[in-house]
Design a protein around this motif. Sequence first.
Motif, PDB file in Angstrom:
ATOM      1  N   SER A  26      34.522  21.250  34.801  1.00 50.34           N
ATOM      2  CA  SER A  26      35.940  21.306  34.467  1.00 50.34           C
ATOM      3  C   SER A  26      36.165  22.106  33.190  1.00 50.34           C
ATOM      4  CB  SER A  26      36.492  19.887  34.309  1.00 50.34           C
ATOM      5  OG  SER A  26      37.860  19.902  33.975  1.00 50.34           O
ATOM      6  N   GLU A  27      35.301  21.890  32.201  1.00 55.41           N
ATOM      7  CA  GLU A  27      35.412  22.620  30.932  1.00 55.41           C
ATOM      8  C   GLU A  27      34.958  24.074  31.073  1.00 55.41           C
ATOM      9  OE1 GLU A  27      33.246  20.458  28.022  1.00 55.41           O
ATOM     10  OE2 GLU A  27      34.533  18.674  28.112  1.00 55.41           O
ATOM     11  N   ALA A  28      33.988  24.316  31.964  1.00 54.65           N
ATOM     12  CA  ALA A  28      33.434  25.660  32.102  1.00 54.65           C
ATOM     13  C   ALA A  28      34.309  26.580  32.943  1.00 54.65           C
ATOM     14  CB  ALA A  28      32.038  25.592  32.726  1.00 54.65           C
ATOM     15  N   GLY A  29      35.117  26.009  33.831  1.00 56.44           N
ATOM     16  CA  GLY A  29      35.931  26.825  34.721  1.00 56.44           C
ATOM     17  C   GLY A  29      36.998  27.608  33.976  1.00 56.44           C
ATOM     18  N   PRO A  30      37.555  28.652  34.630  1.00 54.20           N
ATOM     19  CA  PRO A  30      38.680  29.368  34.018  1.00 54.20           C
ATOM     20  C   PRO A  30      39.811  28.402  33.666  1.00 54.20           C
ATOM     21  CG  PRO A  30      37.888  30.519  35.963  1.00 54.20           C
ATOM     22  CD  PRO A  30      37.191  29.190  35.940  1.00 54.20           C
ATOM     23  N   VAL A  31      40.642  28.754  32.713  1.00 49.76           N
ATOM     24  CA  VAL A  31      41.702  27.871  32.233  1.00 49.76           C
ATOM     25  C   VAL A  31      42.535  27.338  33.392  1.00 49.76           C
ATOM     26  CG1 VAL A  31      43.255  29.846  31.824  1.00 49.76           C
ATOM     27  CG2 VAL A  31      43.630  27.688  30.616  1.00 49.76           C
ATOM     28  N   ASP A  32      42.738  26.029  33.398  1.00 52.12           N
ATOM     29  CA  ASP A  32      43.531  25.310  34.389  1.00 52.12           C
ATOM     30  C   ASP A  32      42.876  25.209  35.764  1.00 52.12           C
ATOM     31  OD1 ASP A  32      45.546  24.829  32.543  1.00 52.12           O
ATOM     32  OD2 ASP A  32      46.630  26.661  33.046  1.00 52.12           O
ATOM     33  N   VAL A  33      41.708  25.820  35.962  1.00 56.65           N
ATOM     34  CA  VAL A  33      40.980  25.657  37.226  1.00 56.65           C
ATOM     35  C   VAL A  33      39.934  24.576  36.973  1.00 56.65           C
ATOM     36  CG1 VAL A  33      39.762  26.867  39.088  1.00 56.65           C
ATOM     37  CG2 VAL A  33      41.357  28.115  37.633  1.00 56.65           C
ATOM     38  N   ASP A  34      40.401  23.332  36.888  1.00 56.72           N
ATOM     39  CA  ASP A  34      39.569  22.279  36.308  1.00 56.72           C
ATOM     40  C   ASP A  34      39.423  21.030  37.167  1.00 56.72           C
ATOM     41  OD1 ASP A  34      42.192  21.458  36.049  1.00 56.72           O
ATOM     42  OD2 ASP A  34      42.159  21.291  33.871  1.00 56.72           O
ATOM     43  N   ALA A  89      32.600  36.099  36.725  1.00 58.07           N
ATOM     44  CA  ALA A  89      33.098  37.472  36.819  1.00 58.07           C
ATOM     45  C   ALA A  89      34.602  37.514  36.594  1.00 58.07           C
ATOM     46  CB  ALA A  89      32.753  38.063  38.183  1.00 58.07           C
ATOM     47  N   ALA A  90      35.290  36.418  36.904  1.00 56.59           N
ATOM     48  CA  ALA A  90      36.729  36.322  36.635  1.00 56.59           C
ATOM     49  C   ALA A  90      37.025  36.594  35.169  1.00 56.59           C
ATOM     50  CB  ALA A  90      37.247  34.940  37.033  1.00 56.59           C
ATOM     51  N   ASP A  91      36.127  36.163  34.284  1.00 53.93           N
ATOM     52  CA  ASP A  91      36.329  36.384  32.849  1.00 53.93           C
ATOM     53  C   ASP A  91      36.244  37.871  32.514  1.00 53.93           C
ATOM     54  OD1 ASP A  91      36.425  33.615  32.631  1.00 53.93           O
ATOM     55  OD2 ASP A  91      34.293  33.456  32.155  1.00 53.93           O
ATOM     56  N   ASN A  92      35.334  38.586  33.188  1.00 55.49           N
ATOM     57  CA  ASN A  92      35.220  40.032  32.955  1.00 55.49           C
ATOM     58  C   ASN A  92      36.532  40.748  33.239  1.00 55.49           C
ATOM     59  OD1 ASN A  92      32.475  39.803  32.355  1.00 55.49           O
ATOM     60  ND2 ASN A  92      31.819  40.284  34.440  1.00 55.49           N
ATOM     61  N   HIS A  93      37.242  40.263  34.265  1.00 48.25           N
ATOM     62  CA  HIS A  93      38.452  40.938  34.737  1.00 48.25           C
ATOM     63  C   HIS A  93      39.740  40.278  34.235  1.00 48.25           C
ATOM     64  CE1 HIS A  93      36.124  43.534  37.370  1.00 48.25           C
ATOM     65  NE2 HIS A  93      35.466  42.472  37.803  1.00 48.25           N
ATOM     66  N   ARG A  94      39.600  39.238  33.430  1.00 49.00           N
ATOM     67  CA  ARG A  94      40.767  38.531  32.886  1.00 49.00           C
ATOM     68  C   ARG A  94      41.710  38.075  33.998  1.00 49.00           C
ATOM     69  NH1 ARG A  94      39.907  43.056  30.346  1.00 49.00           N
ATOM     70  NH2 ARG A  94      41.830  44.078  31.076  1.00 49.00           N
ATOM     71  N   VAL A  95      41.102  37.467  35.020  1.00 47.72           N
ATOM     72  CA  VAL A  95      41.840  36.953  36.176  1.00 47.72           C
ATOM     73  C   VAL A  95      41.571  35.459  36.298  1.00 47.72           C
ATOM     74  CG1 VAL A  95      41.978  36.972  38.693  1.00 47.72           C
ATOM     75  CG2 VAL A  95      41.833  39.128  37.452  1.00 47.72           C
ATOM     76  N   VAL A  96      42.627  34.682  36.476  1.00 48.68           N
ATOM     77  CA  VAL A  96      42.483  33.241  36.693  1.00 48.68           C
ATOM     78  C   VAL A  96      42.924  32.938  38.124  1.00 48.68           C
ATOM     79  CG1 VAL A  96      43.172  30.946  35.970  1.00 48.68           C
ATOM     80  CG2 VAL A  96      42.908  32.752  34.263  1.00 48.68           C
ATOM     81  N   PRO A 117      31.444  47.063  43.442  1.00 49.96           N
ATOM     82  CA  PRO A 117      32.371  46.603  42.401  1.00 49.96           C
ATOM     83  C   PRO A 117      33.800  47.053  42.690  1.00 49.96           C
ATOM     84  CG  PRO A 117      31.236  48.550  41.644  1.00 49.96           C
ATOM     85  CD  PRO A 117      30.704  48.265  43.028  1.00 49.96           C
ATOM     86  N   VAL A 118      34.755  46.376  42.064  1.00 47.96           N
ATOM     87  CA  VAL A 118      36.150  46.819  42.068  1.00 47.96           C
ATOM     88  C   VAL A 118      36.664  46.805  40.637  1.00 47.96           C
ATOM     89  CG1 VAL A 118      36.839  46.197  44.411  1.00 47.96           C
ATOM     90  CG2 VAL A 118      36.894  44.469  42.599  1.00 47.96           C
ATOM     91  N   SER A 119      37.804  47.430  40.442  1.00 46.61           N
ATOM     92  CA  SER A 119      38.356  47.544  39.098  1.00 46.61           C
ATOM     93  C   SER A 119      39.092  46.272  38.694  1.00 46.61           C
ATOM     94  CB  SER A 119      39.330  48.720  39.027  1.00 46.61           C
ATOM     95  OG  SER A 119      40.485  48.458  39.810  1.00 46.61           O
ATOM     96  N   THR A 120      39.220  46.112  37.382  1.00 45.37           N
ATOM     97  CA  THR A 120      40.037  45.016  36.851  1.00 45.37           C
ATOM     98  C   THR A 120      41.470  45.148  37.321  1.00 45.37           C
ATOM     99  OG1 THR A 120      38.640  44.683  34.908  1.00 45.37           O
ATOM    100  CG2 THR A 120      40.959  44.035  34.704  1.00 45.37           C
ATOM    101  N   GLU A 121      41.987  46.367  37.364  1.00 43.73           N
ATOM    102  CA  GLU A 121      43.369  46.582  37.796  1.00 43.73           C
ATOM    103  C   GLU A 121      43.586  46.085  39.215  1.00 43.73           C
ATOM    104  OE1 GLU A 121      42.425  48.876  34.368  1.00 43.73           O
ATOM    105  OE2 GLU A 121      41.411  48.834  36.327  1.00 43.73           O
TER     106      GLU A 121
END
Length: 375
Positions: A79-87, A221-228, A184-188
């Motif tokens: 819960s703590e390690a997951g992306p924000v609010d994905v807990d 990898a979600a953290d790399n792309h700033r995606v939640v 791979p795909v882009s962050t965009e």
Amino acid sequence: MSGFVFSEKPIEIASGDGVTVTDTNGTEYLDFGASYACTPVGHCHPEVVDAATSQLEDLMYVQASYPHAARTALYEQLSEAGPVDVDNVWLCNSGTEANEAALKFARHATGREKIVATKQGFHGRTMGALATTWKTKYKQGFEPLAGGVEFVDYGDIDAMREAIGEETAAVIIEPLQGEGGINPVSTEYLQAVRVATATNGTAMILDEIQTGLGRTGSLWAADNHRVVPDILTTAKGLGSGLPIGATLCRDWIAENCGNHGSTFSGGPVVSAAAGATLDVIEREGLPEHAAEVGAYLREELEERLGDDIREVRGDGLMIGIEVKRGSNRLLRDLAIDHQILALPAGRTVLRLLPPLTIEREHADAVVGAIEEVVE
């Protein structure tokens, strides 16, 4: 007949230690893929072994409706390690099961049926997960599968936007395709998928079965792309090779996920092993280490292989080398002539998924061996 599902290799593994495995003849191999990303902290890490052994001596099994300290602690860690609010955490036994749960949860929470997946994507072999897996070879003889799945080109945001609508329950996508060829795909692109799903009330499922737990240079990898995402799935390395997976969800999914269950959800022994694995990954800074050594390995491969290959791609220590001819012979020669184990990702891609604990000298050995077999 034993082992009738798998085509067995002519190397019988007897033991493992750190970044190596040893066969029954005493030959030691550098493991750059034999464990399919399931040993992020190395083979038989003493802290993981101690945690599992200690738990095994106290209690091997109790069903998940009865609280247990190892399972409760793992819930909190994930819960703590997951992306924000994905807990919100659901535990199971494999990546396929984690994705199967994700698809069920998304359909129930949205009240919709349609699933959008990507070409070349791989999400598992059970009937629901298999329906979202692209390659025909995995589906032959098992159809009809679960309906309502539409495939779009990976990386094509216009195609993705067109496929998502008010009837779409979920998009399931790998942030870096593994089985499909280390694509791979882009962050965009991933951020645009996030916007499109949110706009339509559609759940975004990030399949991090292979990319998670530090492999691509950050914990997810979600953290790399700033995606939640709304749902994130993980498995493979979570238990250092013991069978465990997890589906992490936002509240709006968890609050209306439907009736789901599993006899072995979060068994005490695998929960203890998973908790110790997460502890080691965090304490030893393995995501950052994977980013550093992975960048070095990719640079060396590109420089030394040059025109002998088509491309090197990937992130962290999830690397694909696209070669100009079939990969199986190269993999055989690496194992037999150089005692290095790697994997294919399609017919022309060598896939490297070593423990995150490898050092530059291991990278150098692998680059030299690949250079020789490619030539």
